[in-house]
Every structure is written in structure tokens, then in C-alpha cells.
Design a protein around this motif. Structure first.
Motif, PDB file in Angstrom:
ATOM      1  N   PRO A 143       0.814  -1.239   0.000  1.00  6.24           N
ATOM      2  CA  PRO A 143       0.000   0.000   0.000  1.00  6.24           C
ATOM      3  C   PRO A 143       0.836   1.272   0.000  1.00  6.24           C
ATOM      4  O   PRO A 143       0.460   2.266  -0.614  1.00  6.24           O
ATOM      5  N   ILE A 144       1.950   1.284   0.690  1.00  2.23           N
ATOM      6  CA  ILE A 144       2.775   2.487   0.753  1.00  2.23           C
ATOM      7  C   ILE A 144       3.323   2.825  -0.623  1.00  2.23           C
ATOM      8  O   ILE A 144       3.278   3.980  -1.085  1.00  2.23           O
ATOM      9  N   VAL A 145       3.848   1.813  -1.326  1.00  2.00           N
ATOM     10  CA  VAL A 145       4.349   2.029  -2.681  1.00  2.00           C
ATOM     11  C   VAL A 145       3.217   2.467  -3.608  1.00  2.00           C
ATOM     12  O   VAL A 145       3.391   3.351  -4.461  1.00  2.00           O
ATOM     13  N   ALA A 146       2.040   1.902  -3.428  1.00  2.00           N
ATOM     14  CA  ALA A 146       0.893   2.233  -4.288  1.00  2.00           C
ATOM     15  C   ALA A 146       0.470   3.688  -4.101  1.00  2.00           C
ATOM     16  O   ALA A 146       0.222   4.409  -5.080  1.00  2.00           O
ATOM     17  N   VAL A 147       0.377   4.145  -2.840  1.00  2.00           N
ATOM     18  CA  VAL A 147      -0.025   5.536  -2.572  1.00  2.00           C
ATOM     19  C   VAL A 147       1.022   6.502  -3.122  1.00  2.00           C
ATOM     20  O   VAL A 147       0.697   7.513  -3.752  1.00  2.00           O
ATOM     21  N   ARG A 148       2.297   6.200  -2.907  1.00  2.00           N
ATOM     22  CA  ARG A 148       3.356   7.051  -3.410  1.00  2.00           C
ATOM     23  C   ARG A 148       3.326   7.106  -4.941  1.00  2.00           C
ATOM     24  O   ARG A 148       3.554   8.156  -5.542  1.00  2.00           O
ATOM     25  N   ALA A 149       3.020   5.972  -5.570  1.00  2.00           N
ATOM     26  CA  ALA A 149       2.954   5.930  -7.033  1.00  2.00           C
ATOM     27  C   ALA A 149       1.825   6.817  -7.564  1.00  2.00           C
ATOM     28  O   ALA A 149       1.985   7.512  -8.572  1.00  2.00           O
ATOM     29  N   LEU A 150       0.673   6.798  -6.885  1.00  5.02           N
ATOM     30  CA  LEU A 150      -0.450   7.642  -7.319  1.00  5.02           C
ATOM     31  C   LEU A 150      -0.071   9.121  -7.254  1.00  5.02           C
ATOM     32  O   LEU A 150      -0.363   9.897  -8.168  1.00  5.02           O
ATOM     33  N   LYS A 151       0.580   9.533  -6.170  1.00  8.17           N
ATOM     34  CA  LYS A 151       0.983  10.934  -6.031  1.00  8.17           C
ATOM     35  C   LYS A 151       2.006  11.321  -7.099  1.00  8.17           C
ATOM     36  O   LYS A 151       1.914  12.381  -7.724  1.00  8.17           O
ATOM     37  N   LEU A 152       2.986  10.440  -7.312  1.00  6.35           N
ATOM     38  CA  LEU A 152       4.009  10.754  -8.309  1.00  6.35           C
ATOM     39  C   LEU A 152       3.429  10.813  -9.709  1.00  6.35           C
ATOM     40  O   LEU A 152       3.809  11.669 -10.520  1.00  6.35           O
ATOM     41  N   ARG A 153       2.507   9.890 -10.021  1.00  8.28           N
ATOM     42  CA  ARG A 153       1.889   9.901 -11.353  1.00  8.28           C
ATOM     43  C   ARG A 153       1.051  11.162 -11.564  1.00  8.28           C
ATOM     44  O   ARG A 153       1.044  11.740 -12.648  1.00  8.28           O
ATOM     45  N   THR A 154       0.335  11.613 -10.515  1.00  8.39           N
ATOM     46  CA  THR A 154      -0.458  12.842 -10.619  1.00  8.39           C
ATOM     47  C   THR A 154       0.437  14.047 -10.866  1.00  8.39           C
ATOM     48  O   THR A 154       0.176  14.871 -11.748  1.00  8.39           O
ATOM     49  N   ASN A 155       1.530  14.128 -10.102  1.00  9.12           N
ATOM     50  CA  ASN A 155       2.463  15.246 -10.290  1.00  9.12           C
ATOM     51  C   ASN A 155       3.096  15.209 -11.669  1.00  9.12           C
ATOM     52  O   ASN A 155       3.266  16.246 -12.322  1.00  9.12           O
ATOM     53  N   LEU A 156       3.472  14.029 -12.115  1.00 12.09           N
ATOM     54  CA  LEU A 156       4.106  13.909 -13.422  1.00 12.09           C
ATOM     55  C   LEU A 156       3.123  14.256 -14.537  1.00 12.09           C
ATOM     56  O   LEU A 156       3.501  14.881 -15.541  1.00 12.09           O
ATOM     57  N   SER A 157       1.855  13.889 -14.361  1.00 10.54           N
ATOM     58  CA  SER A 157       0.832  14.235 -15.356  1.00 10.54           C
ATOM     59  C   SER A 157       0.670  15.752 -15.455  1.00 10.54           C
ATOM     60  O   SER A 157       0.547  16.316 -16.556  1.00 10.54           O
ATOM     61  N   GLU A 158       0.646  16.429 -14.299  1.00 10.68           N
ATOM     62  CA  GLU A 158       0.542  17.893 -14.303  1.00 10.68           C
ATOM     63  C   GLU A 158       1.779  18.518 -14.939  1.00 10.68           C
ATOM     64  O   GLU A 158       1.674  19.483 -15.711  1.00 10.68           O
TER      65      GLU A 158
END
Length: 517
Positions: free
Chosen positions: A43-58
Motif C-alpha cells: 500500500p505504501i508504494v501504491a499511494v506514493r505511485a499515485l501521487k508521483l503519477r499525478t504530479n508527473l501528469s501535471e
């Protein structure tokens, strides 16, 4: 505790299945290149991945779309401004030549034609667009800065503010010689005693000429805003600007430029010249208001191609005069307010950058009006020279009597005096052109420098986003991607363990009670 065969079999199957599951997980990591396949894996890796993907998309939105679009807009704007500056420099060069009187008659006429074309080209640069959107019109990106064609149906009622430093002291020629009334059979009736002379005029030059006639609709107002000791405008408690004087067309003389008294009103009078768009102040009026600003409200309906649209420069109201019903026309009127209309792009997180230059910051009416003054002065000199040429042609007639020759020479003397005066006025017009073009160059250069500075900021932001994009991509890879080498090693280890478990299971399962009898 007694260990039964069933217990050993169950443990064997459990261990074999666990080893097989571990091998399957490692195989999925190896096949997909991802450290986890579902959030529950970590779960920790998954949550961090969601945040990083959102930032990278922006970041990709800013870096790949917003910034290139903003940069293209600003580069097109800067190109138009640089072209405008080059044209103004050409006009300035012509003004230098004219002020030094280095041009002959033919050259002057060519200069006048060139100046008119250059003026039109400058205003055409104001119609520059990017992807179908006009660059210099604020939020009204679907409306051009200048009229693309003649317009005769829309009547504008506009209010223009003229600063006291724009109150001009100019010279005009009176008592000009009109040879159309020259009759060779009656030369004695032609007045050669009244010589042309200069008069000083105090002029407020409006942004437009050929204004709508004041009568019968009225609409002409001249207001003098009240100022405090520091030179700031005075407002009442409701924020309404206060005026020290308010005049209407009833307090002025509404004239045409052809009227002999157009340019020399009485000391206490004001002449409004409709066709040239000028307010001529009497001496006492000038002395009274010389340190004040002016607000002039007037109307214009007939616009020529390449004239600036008033709604981008003044507070104004438009009425469609093609609508016959007056009440319907009034209901459909449009009011425009002057405000800063900055088009801003979000170029990074919580950071916006204005990308546009508004037309009034770079393209002024004064430029065109100054060029018009020069062209008119050149035209006046040419017209006077044509009259001189006509009289000289008449003098070549051998059938003339001595009295006629004498009178024509007197007329020629008057015309030469008139031409000398108009030459002086023409040079003065060129000199005003020099000053005017320097101001316009400064205006455009300031706008160019401003857009250039913002363009540099945008490039810095682009470079920073490029670095951030790389960094976020690396972080995302470190967070999500499996280490292939480590995965292969672990997979081989698990495969060895799995095979060992199968081998052990085979030895355990084949033992029965008979093996011990």
C-alpha cells in the motif's frame, strides 16, 4: 506429538504451493517490470505511485502543452512588435529628411505616400493573430484591433482623456491665395494687398477625424477633471470623478476646417472642427486650462479600413444604426469599459504568467494622427506649388498686357510668400514627427522589453520543469519498477527451492508402512 503421513503430505503441499506462489510473483515482476501488481502488494508504494503519477501528469501538461502554447503566443507578439519598431524607425528617418528640408518636390510627394502606407502597415501589425486569436485585443480575441474594412453602420459614442502635456501649440496659415477666382479680364478685383500670415493655435487633437456631426443628435462634451494639490483626480464618496468645468456643443463653435475662422476662435471661444477632429482653444481658454487634463465625449460612425477600433482604447457605447427602430436600437446598445485584460497561462504549480500585450500599450492613435499632420502639410505645400506653376504658366502668354503681367507677378509674390510659410509649417510638422516617433518607439520598445522579459521567465520555467520532469520520472521508476537483476537472482533461487521441495516431497510420499515391515 505424533506426526502422521497426512500431516506430512499437507505440509508438503503447503510448502510447494508457497514456493510456487513466490515464483509466480517474481515471474510477474520480471514480465511487467513492476515491483507490485496491485495496491495490496504494498500500500505504501501504491499511494506514493499515485501521487508521483499525478504530479508527473501535471508536469507534462505544463511542459508539453501550456508552455509551448504560451511561448508561441509570446514569440508571435514579439515578432509583430519588432516589425512595428522597424517601421517606426523608417518613419523617423523620413521625418529627419523632411525636417532638414533635404527633399525636393517630387521626393516630398513620395515621402507622403510612403508615410501613409507605413502607417497602415503599423496598424496591420496590430491585427497579428495566433491560431485565429488576435494578440493585442485583450479578452476580445475574436475582435480585430483595427477595422479590416470600412464601417458605416455602427455609431460609437466615446470618451477620450487628453493629458495637459498633449495640448499642442501649432501654427496655421490664414489669408491664403485662391487663384480659382483669378480672372485675367478682371485682375484688379483680385486682392493682392492681403498677405498670407501665420496664426498660433492651441489644439486638442482627438484620436479620430471625420466625426459624426453634432447636430441634430448632440453628444459633444468637454469636461475638465478636478485635481488636488498633488495632481491626482478628485473623487466623491461614491467614487465618482469630480469636474471643475463641463462644456457641451452649445458652448462651442461647431465648424468645418474650410471655415475661415476655424483655426482662430475668439479669445474666450472654443472651435470644434468635425472633419479634422480638433478642438481649437481661444487664448484665454488656453491660459485657463493649460495645466488641466481634458475629457472629451464625441461620436463617430464612419470608419475607414485600418482605423483603430475605439472599444480597445476608450470607454464607449455602440449603437447599430442599421436598426431603424430607435427603442430597439437603444435596447441593443453595447457598452465597453476600459480595464486591464491580461491573458494568463498557468505555466507551473500555482504560478500564472500573463502572455499578452494590449493594443493601447503599443499602438497609439497619436502615431497615425502625427503622420496625417505631415501628409496634410506636404499636401498643402504641393497645392501651393501647383498654384505657383499655374500662375507661371499664365505669365508665359505673350498676349498679356503690362498691367496683367504686373498683377500676375503680384499674385506670384503672394503665392511665394504663402509657400514659404507653408514650407516652414511642413518642416515644423516633420519636427513634431521626430518627437512623436521617438515617443512611439519608446512605447513599442517598452512593450517589446516587457514581453521579452516574460518570455525569458517562461524559458527559465521551461528549463526547471524539464529538470523536474526527469526527477519525477526517476522517482516514479525507483518507486514502481522492479530491479531486473535482483528479480532474476531471486527467481533462480526460488526455482531451486521449488525443485528441492518437489524432490523432498517425492521421497516423503513414496514411503509407506510396508517399507518398515
Amino acid at each position: 506429538m505424533r506426526i502422521t503421513n497426512k500431516m506430512m503430505t499437507n505440509n508438503m503441499l503447503y510448502n510447494i504451493n508457497g514456493n510456487k506462489t513466490a515464483m509466480s510473483d517474481l515471474e510477474e515482476q520480471y514480465s511487467t517490470g513492476l515491483a507490485i501488481q496491485k495496491p495490496s502488494d504494498d500500500p505504501i508504494v501504491a499511494v506514493r505511485a499515485l501521487k508521483l503519477r499525478t504530479n508527473l501528469s501535471e508536469l507534462n501538461q505544463y511542459y508539453q502543452k501550456n508552455i509551448p502554447d504560451a511561448m508561441s503566443w509570446m514569440e508571435t507578439t514579439e515578432s509583430a512588435l519588432k516589425t512595428t519598431s522597424e517601421i517606426i524607425t523608417k518613419i523617423h528617418t523620413y521625418c529627419v529628411q523632411g525636417a532638414n528640408d533635404t527633399l525636393n518636390e517630387q521626393d516630398r510627394n513620395s515621402v507622403a505616400i510612403n508615410l501613409k502606407e507605413l502607417k497602415s502597415q503599423i496598424y496591420q501589425e496590430g491585427n497579428a493573430n495566433y491560431a485565429g486569436r488576435y494578440l493585442f485585443t485583450g479578452y476580445k480575441t475574436n475582435t480585430s484591433l483595427v477595422f479590416g474594412d470600412e464601417s458605416h453602420d455602427i455609431r460609437y459614442t466615446m470618451t477620450e482623456t487628453i493629458k495637459n502635456e498633449d495640448l499642442q501649440i501649432t501654427r496655421r496659415i490664414v489669408n491664403t491665395c485662391d487663384i480659382q477666382s483669378l480672372d485675367l479680364d478682371d485682375l484688379d478685383s483680385f486682392d493682392t494687398d492681403t498677405r498670407p500670415s501665420e496664426v498660433t493655435t492651441y489644439r486638442l487633437r482627438l484620436a479620430y477625424d471625420n466625426l459624426y456631426p453634432v447636430e441634430p443628435d448632440g453628444g459633444l462634451e468637454l469636461k475638465i477633471p478636478e485635481k488636488d494639490e498633488d495632481g491626482n483626480y478628485v473623487y466623491d464618496a461614491d467614487g465618482v470623478l469630480q469636474y471643475k468645468d463641463e462644456l457641451t456643443d452649445a458652448d462651442m463653435n461647431v465648424l468645418s476646417s474650410t471655415d475661415p475662422k476655424a483655426y482662430y476662435p475668439g479669445d474666450d471661444e472654443i472651435n470644434f472642427i468635425e472633419d479634422t477632429g480638433e478642438l481649437i482653444l481661444g487664448r484665454n481658454v488656453y491660459e485657463k486650462y493649460r495645466d488641466d487634463d481634458f475629457q472629451v465625449t464625441y461620436q463617430k460612425q464612419d470608419f475607414l479600413k485600418n482605423e483603430l477600433r475605439p472599444e480597445h482604447y476608450f470607454e464607449c457605447t455602440t449603437r447599430d444604426m442599421s436598426i431603424e427602430d430607435e427603442d430597439e436600437r437603444e435596447d441593443k446598445k453595447i457598452e465597453y469599459k476600459i480595464e486591464d485584460q491580461k491573458i494568463s497561462f498557468e505555466v507551473t504549480f500555482n504560478q500564472k504568467l500573463a502572455i499578452n500585450v494590449q493594443g493601447r500599450e503599443a499602438f497609439a492613435h497619436s502615431l497615425g494622427r502625427t503622420v496625417d499632420d505631415i501628409v496634410q502639410a506636404v499636401s498643402d505645400v504641393k497645392a501651393c506649388q501647383d498654384k505657383i506653376d499655374e500662375v507661371e504658366r499664365l505669365l508665359k502668354n505673350d498676349a498679356l498686357t503690362e498691367e496683367q503681367v504686373f498683377k500676375l507677378n503680384q499674385v506670384l509674390s503672394v503665392l511665394n510668400t504663402e509657400k514659404d510659410l507653408k514650407d516652414n509649417i511642413m518642416r515644423a510638422a516633420y519636427e513634431r514627427g521626430l518627437t512623436g516617433m521617438e515617443k512611439e518607439e519608446d512605447r513599442v520598445n517598452i512593450a517589446t522589453a516587457d514581453i521579452g522579459t516574460r518570455h525569458n521567465r517562461l524559458e527559465l520555467t521551461e528549463n526547471r520543469l524539464s529538470t523536474q520532469q526527469t526527477e519525477f520520472t526517476d522517482l516514479l521508476s525507483q518507486n514502481e519498477d522492479a530491479d531486473i537483476v535482483e528479480t532474476v537472482v531471486n527467481y533462480n533461487a526460488r526455482n531451486t527451492i521449488y525443485n528441492a521441495s518437489l524432490s523432498a516431497a517425492a521421497k516423503v510420499v513414496k514411503n509407506t508402512l510396508l517399507d518398515f515391515l
